[in-house]
Design a protein around this motif. Structure first.
Motif, PDB file in Angstrom:
ATOM      1  N   ALA A   1       0.845  -1.196   0.000  1.00 12.21           N
ATOM      2  CA  ALA A   1       0.000   0.000   0.000  1.00 12.21           C
ATOM      3  C   ALA A   1       0.884   1.251   0.000  1.00 12.21           C
ATOM      4  N   LEU A   2       0.232   2.414   0.070  1.00  9.97           N
ATOM      5  CA  LEU A   2       0.937   3.699  -0.010  1.00  9.97           C
ATOM      6  C   LEU A   2       0.747   4.512   1.271  1.00  9.97           C
TER       7      LEU A   2
ATOM      8  N   HIS B   1      -4.546   1.495   0.445  1.00  6.83           N
ATOM      9  CA  HIS B   1      -4.415   0.847  -0.858  1.00  6.83           C
ATOM     10  C   HIS B   1      -5.003   1.771  -1.920  1.00  6.83           C
ATOM     11  N   SER B   2      -4.233   2.776  -2.292  1.00  8.92           N
ATOM     12  CA  SER B   2      -4.706   3.767  -3.256  1.00  8.92           C
ATOM     13  C   SER B   2      -4.165   3.522  -4.663  1.00  8.92           C
ATOM     14  N   CYS B   3      -3.611   2.318  -4.886  1.00  8.44           N
ATOM     15  CA  CYS B   3      -3.157   1.984  -6.241  1.00  8.44           C
ATOM     16  C   CYS B   3      -3.826   0.715  -6.758  1.00  8.44           C
ATOM     17  N   GLY B   4      -4.617   0.047  -5.914  1.00  8.02           N
ATOM     18  CA  GLY B   4      -5.345  -1.120  -6.372  1.00  8.02           C
ATOM     19  C   GLY B   4      -4.663  -2.447  -6.154  1.00  8.02           C
ATOM     20  N   HIS B   5      -3.574  -2.462  -5.374  1.00 11.66           N
ATOM     21  CA  HIS B   5      -2.871  -3.720  -5.158  1.00 11.66           C
ATOM     22  C   HIS B   5      -3.716  -4.719  -4.367  1.00 11.66           C
ATOM     23  N   ASP B   6      -4.657  -4.220  -3.579  1.00 12.19           N
ATOM     24  CA  ASP B   6      -5.589  -5.120  -2.898  1.00 12.19           C
ATOM     25  C   ASP B   6      -6.435  -5.885  -3.910  1.00 12.19           C
ATOM     26  N   ALA B   7      -6.844  -5.197  -4.980  1.00 10.71           N
ATOM     27  CA  ALA B   7      -7.617  -5.844  -6.047  1.00 10.71           C
ATOM     28  C   ALA B   7      -6.753  -6.852  -6.801  1.00 10.71           C
TER      29      ALA B   7
ATOM     30  N   ASN C   1      -5.239   6.576  -9.627  1.00  6.79           N
ATOM     31  CA  ASN C   1      -4.373   5.830  -8.722  1.00  6.79           C
ATOM     32  C   ASN C   1      -3.510   6.808  -7.928  1.00  6.79           C
ATOM     33  N   HIS C   2      -3.192   6.453  -6.689  1.00  6.95           N
ATOM     34  CA  HIS C   2      -2.366   7.261  -5.783  1.00  6.95           C
ATOM     35  C   HIS C   2      -3.093   8.509  -5.295  1.00  6.95           C
ATOM     36  N   ASN C   3      -4.420   8.499  -5.386  1.00  8.76           N
ATOM     37  CA  ASN C   3      -5.236   9.581  -4.866  1.00  8.76           C
ATOM     38  C   ASN C   3      -5.948   9.068  -3.617  1.00  8.76           C
ATOM     39  N   PRO C   4      -6.082   9.875  -2.557  1.00  6.63           N
ATOM     40  CA  PRO C   4      -6.735   9.388  -1.326  1.00  6.63           C
ATOM     41  C   PRO C   4      -8.200   9.017  -1.511  1.00  6.63           C
ATOM     42  N   LYS C   5      -8.803   9.397  -2.642  1.00  5.23           N
ATOM     43  CA  LYS C   5     -10.194   9.038  -2.923  1.00  5.23           C
ATOM     44  C   LYS C   5     -10.293   7.889  -3.932  1.00  5.23           C
TER      45      LYS C   5
END
Length: 416
Positions: free
Chosen positions: A110-111, A130-136, A387-391
């Motif tokens: 995560a970030l 997880h603001s880049c989607g690595h959880d997905a 990606n990499h945005n808090p929302k």
């Protein structure tokens, strides 16, 4: 009058019939619906993603995530679990018959940012998300492993499911796994990254050749001579020197790089001084450099170093420069790309597969090319923050299509 109405009706009906026939003839071919699709644990994939999303861990710290992935993998039949590095996990599925070896990779880190989505399963960890989607990515690959683990008798060859640590932080986790030697027999690597603002569940095949950029970073410390703000002649102003460097670096792309070749030089940090009436003695700059070819990468590095050296000398300042090459560009193999596209179309339909534009971001997936050819693709997750945005948020409805594409790509590769 009745005849006239009848003629008009027949003409309109004939036109509608022709239009419908034409529409049917030009629509995508029927999508296959193989029996294994019913084995995809779609609800579990969402559950796994939400758990990982709520419990994010930074690069090189994915100990609990790694343990969770290992436990889930061990609940599937026929999968051997390997721990090639402290926080990474590799699942191995050997088919009933010998054959080729294929690997699919997901990243897990995560970030360092505070989540602002307001989702019911938001991060429980302050300033980690997880603001880049690595959880997905991780959840989908677990779904792929779960599905294929029930198909061992249908497989010729071996599948490696790579759950990699530390994609976000150079030197990256891929290097650790490669050095472990567990992947030395792999014949092909595939990877998938979720991206917003593409239709949810649509698979994008990135270009042949450069599919992403290489990333280099520099940290520059300009050493001047402090002085009173009213007496600039007694000092050496690092801010003025730094400003000249920033301005000159803008010419690297416009005047040194071949026109049309994607290159970016971004100065992301410029800090100096604490008071309005003091000439500081130091200034700190940091930059991110993106290129797509090794030739241009070296050219840009040389030019940046020349500019810094010459300008600091001209202003009477000294400097310390730390220039750090990080990830190379992903170089997608044309044959593997064609294979991925054909498989994705077979399972999802032509209307849900598209040619994705090159990513301007960088990815340590590129390193797997040191072992074998690679193909990297994207999965659309609908409209939303980047990606990499808090929302940043993932549309869970996209995940089953990601699993379907991964399973079909692996099956076709091993059994062709």
């Amino acid at each position: 009058m009745v005849k006239l109405y009848t003629i008009i009706f027949l003409v309109l009906w004939s036109g509608m019939l022709q239009a419908q026939t034409k529409k049917r003839n030009t629509s995508p071919k029927a999508v296959s619906n193989p029996s294994w699709v019913k084995n995809i644990p779609a609800e579990d994939v969402v559950k796994w993603r939400h758990h990982i999303h709520q419990n994010p861990e930074l690069s090189f710290e994915e100990e609990n995530t790694g343990k969770y992935v290992e436990e889930v993998l061990k609940s599937f039949p026929n999968i051997e679990v390997i721990r090639p590095a402290k926080t990474s996990v590799v699942g191995v599925l050997k088919g009933a018959k010998p054959g080729k070896t294929v690997a699919f990779r997901a990243d897990m880190d995560a970030l360092p940012m505070q989540e602002e989505t307001g989702l019911p399963y938001s991060s429980k960890v302050a300033n980690v998300m997880h603001s880049c989607g690595h959880d997905a990515h991780t959840a989908m690959l677990l779904g792929t492993a779960a599905t294929l683990s029930k198909m061992q008798n249908q497989l010729k060859g071996t599948v490696y499911f790579i759950f990699q640590h530390a994609e976000e932080s150079p030197p990256g986790g891929a290097i650790d796994i490669i050095k472990s030697g567990v992947l030395k027999d792999v014949d092909a690597f595939f990877g998938m990254h979720v991206l917003p603002n593409f239709p949810a569940g649509h698979v994008g095949v990135l270009p042949d050749g450069a599919a992403s950029t290489a990333q280099d970073v520099f940290h520059l410390n300009i050493i001047g001579k402090g002085s009173h703000g009213s007496m600039p002649h007694l000092g050496v102003d690092p801010i003025v020197a730094g400003a000249a460097i920033v301005s000159a670096l803008q010419s690297v792309v416009s005047r040194n790089v071949t026109p049309g070749e994607m290159t970016v030089v971004t100065i992301g940090k410029f800090q100096s001084g604490d008071a309005f009436n003091v000439i500081a003695d130091r200034a700190e700059l940091a930059a991110s450099i993106r290129t797509t070819s090794e030739k241009t990468r070296k050219q840009v590095e040389d030019r940046i170093k020349e500019i810094i050296d010459n300008i600091t000398e001209a202003y009477g300042a000294d400097y310390k420069l730390d220039y750090i090459p990080t990830y190379p560009a992903i170089q997608n193999d044309a044959a593997l790309n064609a294979h991925a596209r054909k498989s994705a179309v077979a399972i999802l339909g032509k209307d849900q597969v598209f040619d994705a534009p090159m990513m301007t971001a960088s990815e340590d997936f590129a390193y797997y090319r040191e072992i074998a050819p690679v193909s990297f693709m994207t999965l659309g997750i609908g409209e939303g923050a980047a990606n990499h945005n808090p929302k940043f948020a993932v549309d869970d409805s996209a995940l089953p299509n990601g699993v379907k594409a991964q399973v079909q790509i692996i099956l076709d590769y091993l059994n062709k």
